[in-house]
Motif scaffolding. Structure first.
Motif, PDB file in Angstrom:
ATOM      1  N   ALA A 160       0.833  -1.202   0.000  1.00 57.28           N
ATOM      2  CA  ALA A 160       0.000   0.000   0.000  1.00 57.28           C
ATOM      3  C   ALA A 160       0.867   1.251   0.000  1.00 57.28           C
ATOM      4  O   ALA A 160       0.572   2.236  -0.701  1.00 57.28           O
ATOM      5  CB  ALA A 160      -0.928  -0.002   1.211  1.00 57.28           C
ATOM      6  N   TYR A 161       1.963   1.230   0.768  1.00 61.95           N
ATOM      7  CA  TYR A 161       2.841   2.394   0.825  1.00 61.95           C
ATOM      8  C   TYR A 161       3.520   2.636  -0.516  1.00 61.95           C
ATOM      9  O   TYR A 161       3.532   3.773  -1.029  1.00 61.95           O
ATOM     10  CB  TYR A 161       3.896   2.224   1.922  1.00 61.95           C
TER      11      TYR A 161
ATOM     12  N   ALA B  29      -5.860   1.311   3.382  1.00 65.61           N
ATOM     13  CA  ALA B  29      -5.625   0.496   2.189  1.00 65.61           C
ATOM     14  C   ALA B  29      -4.975  -0.835   2.529  1.00 65.61           C
ATOM     15  O   ALA B  29      -4.997  -1.768   1.728  1.00 65.61           O
ATOM     16  CB  ALA B  29      -4.744   1.274   1.208  1.00 65.61           C
ATOM     17  N   SER B  30      -4.373  -0.918   3.740  1.00 67.23           N
ATOM     18  CA  SER B  30      -3.701  -2.146   4.180  1.00 67.23           C
ATOM     19  C   SER B  30      -4.606  -3.062   4.999  1.00 67.23           C
ATOM     20  O   SER B  30      -4.175  -4.131   5.424  1.00 67.23           O
ATOM     21  CB  SER B  30      -2.467  -1.780   5.034  1.00 67.23           C
TER      22      SER B  30
ATOM     23  N   VAL C 167       4.081 -14.282   3.993  1.00 64.87           N
ATOM     24  CA  VAL C 167       4.111 -13.180   4.958  1.00 64.87           C
ATOM     25  C   VAL C 167       2.763 -12.465   4.966  1.00 64.87           C
ATOM     26  O   VAL C 167       1.957 -12.601   4.042  1.00 64.87           O
ATOM     27  CB  VAL C 167       5.242 -12.178   4.629  1.00 64.87           C
ATOM     28  N   ALA C 168       2.532 -11.692   6.011  1.00 60.96           N
ATOM     29  CA  ALA C 168       1.273 -10.953   6.143  1.00 60.96           C
ATOM     30  C   ALA C 168       1.166  -9.896   5.048  1.00 60.96           C
ATOM     31  O   ALA C 168       2.138  -9.204   4.747  1.00 60.96           O
ATOM     32  CB  ALA C 168       1.196 -10.289   7.513  1.00 60.96           C
ATOM     33  N   ARG C 169      -0.020  -9.768   4.470  1.00 61.86           N
ATOM     34  CA  ARG C 169      -0.226  -8.754   3.437  1.00 61.86           C
ATOM     35  C   ARG C 169      -1.412  -7.841   3.745  1.00 61.86           C
ATOM     36  O   ARG C 169      -1.837  -7.059   2.902  1.00 61.86           O
ATOM     37  CB  ARG C 169      -0.367  -9.411   2.065  1.00 61.86           C
ATOM     38  N   ASN C 170      -1.915  -7.944   4.965  1.00 60.45           N
ATOM     39  CA  ASN C 170      -2.868  -6.938   5.449  1.00 60.45           C
ATOM     40  C   ASN C 170      -2.748  -6.857   6.960  1.00 60.45           C
ATOM     41  O   ASN C 170      -2.282  -7.807   7.615  1.00 60.45           O
ATOM     42  CB  ASN C 170      -4.303  -7.248   5.020  1.00 60.45           C
TER      43      ASN C 170
END
Length: 388
Positions: free
Chosen positions: A294-295, A386-387, A344-347
């Motif tokens: 998101a960044y 957005a995350s 890995v975490a995506r939110n």
């Protein structure tokens, strides 16, 4: 390369399967009183604790222990270590564990002889060290932070919901570090991939900035490619020594100050991630992975040439027929596919973040000026949304 700089990294590294054999020689350079810092007891299960304490005993050292250093070391744990170090006037702090233990050892090293609250002095006011510093040595068991060869130290204050890192000077860097890739084999898969992404993002934070032709950007691209290749092997074969050794070496060079020479650096992903960690106590690498996409999509237009270069030189994207924007987007899509492979975490929801936390996380995020865009608090809030 632009600007002027002075480069010095005083940490001596011992790398390889026999690296621990060098510990006795290193201990000879320090006094007899050693503070041994370690985590939750995994080093006892693996036998490493017994090996290290046997070496300390054989070298005639008097050992004082601070066990139970947590993955996100707290200010209360820091105070505990300071009391033990100061009461026993230790000559060396030996950190045995992952990056959090190494971070913790450096925090104690600068804080034990501080005459005021070290949280206020070093983490809120960001002052330099003006008191006695206790030397630090590290025996690394998990990779990712690069703490074994830098002056950084991150401490969490749960009561204030703040997680803050202070990068101290070369006088706080570990005097020596023992790096045996085989010691990382017992790390659970989730922690391994979090460490890999942490290292990768360290490189990104230094890569996505500047517009000049900078030698360190070429080094960064090579390190990122190495991490991607070796991570794919390690996920399938966690005990593959070659892959784990490449990951360990790349993670060290990702944050030992080399890549920051001669250029500005970003670090906003870390600022957001650390604020999330203060609210959730989530694994550091996962807080970074959860907000990175998101960044980077938010700032991509401001650094379009570098994001296009990232797509081609790191991910092998064919630029033919693509606009600058399409090429940059393809690079981030390739990174996202790799993150899916790692798991890995995506939110941020999966880290325990709720809608009610977002305002506080935004308030606790430091806004830095080294990247392609200087964020506002509202920008941080939008990135967090957005995350989710």
């Amino acid at each position: 390369m632009l600007g002027n700089f002075t480069y010095c990294n005083p940490t001596r590294l011992h790398f390889g399967e026999q690296a621990l054999d060098q510990l006795a020689g290193e201990l000879a350079g320090f006094g007899s009183r050693v503070l041994l810092a370690y985590g939750g007891g995994s080093i006892k299960k693996s036998g490493l604790y017994g090996q290290v304490t046997a070496i300390l005993k054989a070298c005639g050292k008097e050992v004082f222990e601070v066990p139970g250093v947590m993955p996100n070391p707290t200010v209360d744990k820091l105070y505990e270590g300071c009391r033990v170090a100061r009461q026993n006037d230790v000559d060396l702090i030996l950190a045995v564990g992952g990056g959090s233990v190494c971070d913790y050892a450096k925090a104690v090293s600068v804080s034990a002889w501080c005459d005021e609250d070290p949280w206020d002095k070093y983490y809120l006011r960001m002052e330099e060290v003006s008191n006695r510093i206790i030397p630090v040595g590290c025996v690394l068991t998990m990779v990712g932070t690069g703490s074994e060869m830098n002056g950084g130290s991150v401490i969490t204050h749960p009561g204030q919901k703040r997680k803050i890192g202070h990068v101290f000077g070369s006088n706080v860097m570990p005097r020596f570090s023992i790096l045996n890739p085989a010691l990382t084999f017992t790390v659970p898969m989730k922690q391994m991939v979090a460490g890999i992404y942490d290292a990768f993002n360290h490189i990104c934070e230094q890569y996505f900035s500047g517009e000049d032709d900078n030698t360190t950007d070429y080094i960064a691209e090579g390190l990122m490619r190495s991490l991607v290749v070796s991570s794919r092997v390690a996920v399938r074969q966690p005990d593959n020594y070659e892959a784990r050794s490449n990951i360990m070496w790349a993670a060290t060079w990702a944050l030992n100050t080399l890549l920051a020479m001669g250029k500005s650096t970003d670090w906003e992903v870390h600022m957001i991630g650390q604020s999330i960690g203060a609210f959730t106590n989530a694994t550091h690498g996962m807080t970074l992975s959860a907000v990175s996409l998101a960044y980077y999509r938010f700032i991509m237009a401001d650094g379009l040439p570098k994001f296009g270069r990232f797509a081609v030189n790191v991910w092998g994207v064919d630029p033919a027929g693509k606009s600058a924007k399409e090429l940059a987007e393809a690079g981030l899509e390739a990174m996202e596919h790799w993150m899916e492979e790692l798991g890995v975490a995506r939110n941020i929801r999966e880290l325990g973040v709720t809608e009610e936390m977002l305002e506080g996380i935004a308030d606790g995020t430091f806004l830095l000026t080294g990247g392609y865009r200087t964020l506002t608090r509202d920008d941080v809030l939008n990135i967090l949304k957005a995350s989710m």
